[in-house]
Design a protein around this motif. Structure first.
Motif, PDB file in Angstrom:
ATOM      1  N   LEU A  78      35.421  58.575  81.977  1.00  0.00           N
ATOM      2  CA  LEU A  78      35.007  57.228  81.613  1.00  0.00           C
ATOM      3  C   LEU A  78      33.567  57.004  82.063  1.00  0.00           C
ATOM      4  N   PRO A  79      32.904  56.000  81.501  1.00  0.00           N
ATOM      5  CA  PRO A  79      31.571  55.660  82.007  1.00  0.00           C
ATOM      6  C   PRO A  79      31.611  55.459  83.518  1.00  0.00           C
ATOM      7  N   GLY A  80      30.564  55.951  84.188  1.00  0.00           N
ATOM      8  CA  GLY A  80      30.543  55.950  85.644  1.00  0.00           C
ATOM      9  C   GLY A  80      30.408  54.562  86.243  1.00  0.00           C
ATOM     10  N   PRO A  81      30.475  54.492  87.563  1.00  0.00           N
ATOM     11  CA  PRO A  81      30.370  53.199  88.254  1.00  0.00           C
ATOM     12  C   PRO A  81      29.047  52.508  87.958  1.00  0.00           C
ATOM     13  N   VAL A  82      29.102  51.202  87.982  1.00  0.00           N
ATOM     14  CA  VAL A  82      27.907  50.401  87.768  1.00  0.00           C
ATOM     15  C   VAL A  82      26.985  50.542  88.978  1.00  0.00           C
ATOM     16  N   THR A  83      25.695  50.815  88.722  1.00  0.00           N
ATOM     17  CA  THR A  83      24.703  50.915  89.788  1.00  0.00           C
ATOM     18  C   THR A  83      23.564  49.952  89.494  1.00  0.00           C
ATOM     19  N   LEU A  84      22.603  49.935  90.374  1.00  0.00           N
ATOM     20  CA  LEU A  84      21.452  49.058  90.174  1.00  0.00           C
ATOM     21  C   LEU A  84      20.682  49.430  88.922  1.00  0.00           C
ATOM     22  N   HIS A  85      20.836  50.675  88.474  1.00  0.00           N
ATOM     23  CA  HIS A  85      20.074  51.147  87.318  1.00  0.00           C
ATOM     24  C   HIS A  85      20.896  51.147  86.034  1.00  0.00           C
ATOM     25  N   THR A  86      22.140  50.661  86.120  1.00  0.00           N
ATOM     26  CA  THR A  86      22.993  50.632  84.943  1.00  0.00           C
ATOM     27  C   THR A  86      22.768  49.333  84.186  1.00  0.00           C
ATOM     28  N   PRO A  87      22.424  49.417  82.891  1.00  0.00           N
ATOM     29  CA  PRO A  87      22.219  48.181  82.127  1.00  0.00           C
ATOM     30  C   PRO A  87      23.545  47.509  81.800  1.00  0.00           C
ATOM     31  N   VAL A  88      23.880  46.459  82.553  1.00  0.00           N
ATOM     32  CA  VAL A  88      25.102  45.690  82.297  1.00  0.00           C
ATOM     33  C   VAL A  88      24.759  44.219  82.392  1.00  0.00           C
ATOM     34  N   GLN A  89      25.736  43.396  81.993  1.00  0.00           N
ATOM     35  CA  GLN A  89      25.544  41.967  82.147  1.00  0.00           C
ATOM     36  C   GLN A  89      25.345  41.621  83.625  1.00  0.00           C
ATOM     37  N   ALA A  90      24.709  40.518  83.912  1.00  0.00           N
ATOM     38  CA  ALA A  90      24.299  40.183  85.269  1.00  0.00           C
ATOM     39  C   ALA A  90      25.478  40.218  86.240  1.00  0.00           C
ATOM     40  N   LYS A  91      26.588  39.569  85.891  1.00  0.00           N
ATOM     41  CA  LYS A  91      27.775  39.587  86.751  1.00  0.00           C
ATOM     42  C   LYS A  91      28.995  39.527  85.855  1.00  0.00           C
ATOM     43  N   ALA A  92      29.831  40.524  86.005  1.00  0.00           N
ATOM     44  CA  ALA A  92      31.015  40.574  85.158  1.00  0.00           C
ATOM     45  C   ALA A  92      31.934  39.401  85.484  1.00  0.00           C
ATOM     46  N   ALA A  93      32.442  38.769  84.439  1.00  0.00           N
ATOM     47  CA  ALA A  93      33.349  37.638  84.625  1.00  0.00           C
ATOM     48  C   ALA A  93      34.733  38.146  85.006  1.00  0.00           C
ATOM     49  N   MET A  94      35.287  37.587  86.070  1.00  0.00           N
ATOM     50  CA  MET A  94      36.605  37.994  86.541  1.00  0.00           C
ATOM     51  C   MET A  94      37.630  36.880  86.432  1.00  0.00           C
ATOM     52  N   GLY A  95      37.178  35.659  86.126  1.00  0.00           N
ATOM     53  CA  GLY A  95      38.096  34.545  85.950  1.00  0.00           C
ATOM     54  C   GLY A  95      38.459  33.886  87.259  1.00  0.00           C
ATOM     55  N   GLY A  96      38.402  32.563  87.279  1.00  0.00           N
ATOM     56  CA  GLY A  96      38.801  31.829  88.469  1.00  0.00           C
ATOM     57  C   GLY A  96      37.794  31.960  89.597  1.00  0.00           C
ATOM     58  N   ASP A  97      38.090  31.276  90.673  1.00  0.00           N
ATOM     59  CA  ASP A  97      37.224  31.272  91.855  1.00  0.00           C
ATOM     60  C   ASP A  97      38.002  31.904  92.995  1.00  0.00           C
ATOM     61  N   VAL A  98      38.156  33.229  92.931  1.00  0.00           N
ATOM     62  CA  VAL A  98      38.974  33.954  93.892  1.00  0.00           C
ATOM     63  C   VAL A  98      38.059  34.760  94.809  1.00  0.00           C
ATOM     64  N   PRO A  99      38.094  34.537  96.122  1.00  0.00           N
ATOM     65  CA  PRO A  99      37.288  35.360  97.027  1.00  0.00           C
ATOM     66  C   PRO A  99      37.585  36.842  96.845  1.00  0.00           C
ATOM     67  N   ASP A 100      36.572  37.674  97.063  1.00  0.00           N
ATOM     68  CA  ASP A 100      36.708  39.109  96.795  1.00  0.00           C
ATOM     69  C   ASP A 100      37.889  39.733  97.528  1.00  0.00           C
TER      70      ASP A 100
END
Length: 784
Positions: A146-168
Motif C-alpha cells: 500500500l502507499p507508505g506512511p504520510v510524511t512531511l514530504h507526502t502531498p496530502v490534505q492538510a489534516k485528514a478528517a476523522m470525525g467528531g472531537d475525540v482526543p487522540d
C-alpha cells in the motif's frame, strides 16, 4: 499375513473409490476416482496372487494421480496432499520387505528374493519430490504494498478528517469516532517494535457462557475509552467500567435481562457514551453510558458510578418493543450500540432471522437523548412518514432492519444506516415496493427529521440473506485532479467494497450491473442483474476441482454433493433440490467490516470464504418445532407462516471440514483512491480447529474486525485460532501475535492510559456459531 491384510484393505478402498467414482462420472464429474478404484482392485488381486506386477500397476496409479493432481491444482500443497497422501503412504507400505518378499522369487539355491522395488520406488520418489516442492510455494499469496506512511514530504490534505472531537488517546464510539474508521492516530507502536508487545493486564468479567444459553452466545464488544475509564458490556448485558491503566473494576451494573430460549443471539457489541454539555460538570448523569439489553430495553447509566439515570424515559429505561404489531419475547433487540448525535440517540434492532412472517419491525428510531421522548421514526416499510407514530398504531411487520452499527457525518447532517433483508430472507414473493427498494442497502437519513436523502442498494431482490452487515467507514478521498471528496466505504457479505460519495450515494469507484442466475421456485423471481463494484474481493466461481477433503474419500463425497446441488455462480437462487451459495451466508465481510486509514486513504480487512447450502422445504414437510430450530445460519429455519422453510448450513464434508479447498481466510489491503487490491495473505492456523494443536498456516475463517494505527500497524483477532495479531499495514505481513485464552471474535481498540503508554485491547470470549472457546477475558497489551 501382511500381504493378505493389505489385499483386503486395497479391495475395500477400491470398492469405495470405484463405486463413488462411478457415481461421480454419472453426474458428469472427473473419471479419476473410478480409475483409482479399479487400480486399487487390480493391485489387490495381484497382491493376493503374489504377483510382482502389483507394484507395476500401483506405480501406474501413483504416476497417474500425480499428473492428474498437478493438472487440476498445480503445486498447491493443501490440495495436492489430500489427492496423493493416501496413495503415497500405501505406496511406501508396498515397498516394505513384508510386502515385496512374498512378491519375489526363490532362487535355485532356495533363497527368497524380494520383488524389485524400483518400478514403484521411482514414481513414489517423484511424487514425494513434487509434494516437498509444493510446500515451498504459495499460489494463493498476492504480494504488494500500500502507499507508505504520510510524511512531511507526502502531498496530502492538510489534516485528514476523522470525525467528531475525540482526543487522540481515546476511543469514544464503536469505530472510535462517528466516522467508523477504526483508525487511531497513535504511533508509539510501529512495525519496528510491535514484536515487543507484552500483556499488561487481564480482567475477567465473570459473565461466562451458561448451559442454557442459545447457540449464538458470543462476545463481540469493542470497549470505549473516555478519560481514564474503559466502558464495556458482556453477552448477558452487564455494563462494566474499568480503570484503563490497570484493568481494575470501577463499577458494574446488571440489568437482569434474563434468559429466553427464543433468542437467536445473546451478545452485546458495545455501549454508547454521551456527555451533556449543558449539565454542570460533575453533576449526576452529566456523562452517560447507554446499555442495550437482550430483552429489548435501552438503559441510561451514570458514567461515573453506574447508577441508573432516572430522568431518561421511564425511570431510566426505554422500551424498544413499543408499536410492534407482533411482539414475541426474545425475537428483537439491539445487539449493536446506538448512535448518539446532536441531542438524539438513534437505535436500530436485530430480529430473529427466518423464525416467522410475524416478527417485529426493523424501524430506525431517534429519541431525545436526555428524556427518551421519540423524535422521529423511519420504517423502511413505510419510508415517507417519519413523524412519531401515535399510540395504537404499528410499524411495518418484518420490514428490513439494521442490526449493525451506523455512521454519522454531523457536518452533512446525515446518518448512514446499513440495512438487512426482510425475513424470510430466502423468499422474495409478496414484498412491497418499498421493501424491494431498501432491502440490503445503505440508506442516508437526515439526522434532524429521519427523511431519506439517498439509498444505494447492493443486492436486488435479495434471496440470500446478504444483509449489509458492517458499519460504513467515512473518510475523505483525494481524486486524480487533487480535489477532495467526502466518501463512504461499505463492505458487503458478497465481497464487494462500495466506495461512494457520501453526499449523494453515487459511486466513486465504478459500479456496474452484471447478469445474474435465474431459475427460482415458481412463486418467486430473481433479479436479472446484480450490482458489482470494481473494488471487489468476490471469489472465483467454484468448480469441481475446488472440492476438498482431508482424504480422497471425503473429497469424492464433496465432488458428488457439488454436482447434486444447483449452482450457477454468485446469486444462485435457493431451490428445493438445494443450492450452493458462494459467497455464503457467513459473508466475505461481516459485522467486523474493514478499517480505513484517512491519511493514507487505504483499507485493511479480512475477507473470508465459506460456501453455504440453501434448501427450501415446503411448509407441510417441516417437522414440529424443536428446541434446536432457532432460525440461524445453520440448521432448519422454519419461516412460520410462509410457504417454505429453509435448511441452511456451511458446505461441509462428511468429516465436518469445508468442502471447498482452503484458504478460507485472508488479510488484505486496498488503495481506496485507485480501487486496486495491493495484497492478500493467508491468515490464521488450524491450531484450534483440530484435536491436535497443529499450527499449520492454512488461512482460516473468522468473524470480527480490524483496526489501524498511525504507527503503521493493523491489529486483528477474529480468526478461529485464538490469537490477536499485529500486521504491517504497508505489506500485510504478520509481525506479532499474542495467544488468547479464548476466541477473539471481537474488534480490538487502542488508547493511551495515564502512564502515557499506548495499549492495545481485545475482548476474548469466543463465538458460539463458529465454535471457538468461550471465555470472559479483557486483555490489554503494551510495550515494555
Amino acid at each position: 499375513m501382511a500381504i493378505v491384510i493389505t489385499s483386503i484393505l486395497f479391495v475395500l478402498i477400491g470398492l469405495a473409490l470405484g463405486g463413488g467414482g462411478a457415481w461421480l462420472v454419472a453426474l458428469g464429474g472427473s473419471p479419476f476416482y473410478l480409475f483409482a478404484g479399479l487400480m486399487f482392485l487390480a493391485t489387490a488381486v495381484l497382491l493376493f496372487k503374489r504377483r510382482a506386477a502389483a507394484l507395476w500397476v500401483y506405480a501406474l496409479l501413483v504416476l497417474a494421480a500425480l499428473i492428474w493432481a498437478i493438472w487440476e491444482v498445480g503445486f498447491d500443497w493443501w490440495q495436492l496432499g489430500p489427492r496423493g497422501g493416501l496413495i503415497i503412504i500405501l505406496g511406501l507400505w508396498l515397498l516394505t520387505p513384508w510386502i515385496r518378499r512374498p512378491l519375489g522369487f526363490r532362487s535355485t539355491m532356495g533363497s527368497q528374493y524380494p520383488a524389485n522395488p524400483w518400478p514403484l520406488a521411482v514414481p513414489v520418489i517423484i511424487a514425494a519430490g513434487a509434494a516437498i516442492y509444493s510446500m515451498t510455494t504459495d499460489p494463493h499469496d498476492l504480494a504488494g504494498e500500500l502507499p507508505g506512511p504520510v510524511t512531511l514530504h507526502t502531498p496530502v490534505q492538510a489534516k485528514a478528517a476523522m470525525g467528531g472531537d475525540v482526543p487522540d488517546g481515546e476511543w469514544h464510539q464503536y469505530g472510535r469516532t462517528p466516522y467508523g474508521q477504526r483508525y487511531s492516530p497513535l504511533d508509539q507502536i510501529t512495525p519496528q517494535n510491535v514484536a515487543n508487545l507484552k500483556l499488561a493486564w487481564q480482567y475477567q468479567t465473570g459473565d461466562v457462557k451458561r448451559p442454557d444459553d442459545v447457540g449464538e452466545t458470543t462476545y463481540q464488544v469493542t470497549p470505549l475509552k473516555i478519560a481514564d475509564t474503559l466502558y464495556l458490556c458482556t453477552p448477558h448485558n452487564l455494563a462494566i467500567a474499568l480503570d484503563a491503566a490497570t484493568g481494575k473494576e470501577k463499577w458494574r451494573y446488571d440489568p437482569n435481562s434474563g434468559m429466553n430460549p427464543n433468542r437467536q443471539h445473546q451478545t452485546c457489541r458495545g455501549v454508547t457514551y454521551y456527555r451533556d454539555v449543558a449539565a454542570p460538570p460533575g453533576s449526576a448523569c452529566a456523562e452517560r453510558v447507554y446499555l442495550p439489553t437482550s430483552d429489548a430495553r435501552l438503559i441510561a447509566l451514570d458514567a461515573a458510578n453506574g447508577q441508573v439515570c432516572t430522568s431518561f424515559a421511564d425511570k431510566g429505561t426505554l422500551r424498544l418493543d413499543t408499536n410492534m404489531k407482533y411482539d414475541p419475547a426474545g425475537y428483537y433487540y439491539s445487539t449493536s450500540p446506538p448512535v448518539a448525535v446532536l441531542g438524539k440517540i438513534i437505535v436500530g434492532g436485530a430480529v430473529n432471522d427466518n423464525y416467522s412472517t410475524q416478527e417485529q419491525s426493523g424501524v430506525i428510531r431517534a429519541f431525545d437523548i436526555n428524556t427518551g421522548a421519540l423524535d422521529w421514526n423511519w420504517d423502511s416499510g413505510n419510508p415517507d412518514v417519519t413523524t412519531p407514530l401515535p399510540a395504537g398504531q404499528f410499524y411495518t411487520t418484518n420490514s428490513p432492519n439494521s442490526w449493525s452499527v451506523s455512521s454519522v457525518d454531523e457536518g452533512l447532517g446525515l446518518i448512514y444506516v446499513p440495512l438487512g433483508n426482510q425475513p424470510p430472507d430466502q423468499l422474495g414473493m409478496n414484498r412491497s415496493p418499498s421493501v424491494e427498494k431498501y432491502s440490503s442497502s445503505i440508506v442516508a437519513l437526515d439526522i434532524a427529521t429521519g427523511q431519506v436523502k439517498w439509498v444505494r442498494q447492493f443486492v436486488h431482490h435479495d434471496l440470500w440473506d446478504m444483509d449489509v452487515p458492517a458499519q460504513p467507514s467515512l473518510l475523505d478521498i483525494t481524486g486524480k485532479d487533487g480535489t477532495t471528496v467526502p466518501a463512504l466505504v461499505g463492505p458487503t457479505k458478497q465481497g464487494d467494497i462500495y466506495v461512494l460519495d457520501r453526499r449523494t450515494g453515487e459511486p466513486l469507484i465504478p459500479v456496474k450491473e452484471v447478469p445474474a442466475p435465474a431459475g427460482t421456485i415458481p412463486e418467486d423471481r430473481a433479479s436479472p442483474t446484480q450490482p458489482l463494484s470494481d473494488l471487489s474481493f468476490m471469489p472465483d466461481p467454484l468448480v469441481e476441482k475446488d472440492m476438498w477433503g482431508v482424504s480422497l474419500f471425503d473429497q469424492l463425497a464433496c465432488r458428488i454433493k457439488f454436482h447434486q446441488l444447483k449452482y450457477e455462480g454468485r446469486y444462485t437462487p435457493p431451490s428445493l433440490q438445494g443450492s450452493l451459495i458462494y459467497p455464503g451466508n457467513f459473508g466475505t465481510f461481516n459485522w467486523g467490516g474493514v478499517a480505513v486509514d484517512p491519511e493514507r486513504q487505504v483499507m485493511f480487512g479480512m475477507p473470508t470464504y465459506l460456501a453455504f447450502t440453501s434448501r427450501l422445504i415446503p411448509s407441510d414437510q417441516i417437522p414440529p418445532k424443536g428446541q434446536d430450530q432457532k432460525g440461524s445460519e445453520q440448521g432448519l429455519n422454519r419461516n412460520d407462516g410462509a410457504p417454505y422453510g429453509v435448511f441452511l448450513g456451511p458446505f461441509l464434508s462428511p468429516l465436518g471440514v469445508p468442502c471447498q479447498a482452503p484458504p478460507w481466510g485472508y488479510v488484505a489491503g486496498a488503495d481506496l483512491r485507485t480501487g486496486k487490491i495491493a495484497y492478500m495473505h493467508k491468515n490464521g492456523t488450524v491450531q484450534d480447529m483440530t484435536p491436535l494443536p497443529l499450527p499449520f498456516k492454512i488461512g482460516v475463517p473468522g468473524i470480527g474486525g480490524p483496526i489501524i494505527t498511525k504507527g503503521g500497524v493493523a491489529f486483528l483477532g477474529a480468526a478461529v485460532d485464538n490469537y490477536l495479531r499485529g500486521y504491517d499495514l504497508t505489506t500485510g505481513r504478520e509481525l506479532w501475535r499474542g495467544r488468547l485464552p479464548a476466541g477473539g471474535q471481537s474488534t480490538p481498540m487502542t488508547y493511551i492510559a495515564g502512564d502515557n503508554k499506548q495499549y492495545v485491547l481485545i475482548v476474548a470470549g469466543g463465538h458460539g456459531s463458529i465454535g471457538t472457546k468461550p471465555g470472559d477475558y479483557v486483555m490489554a497489551y503494551t510495550l515494555p
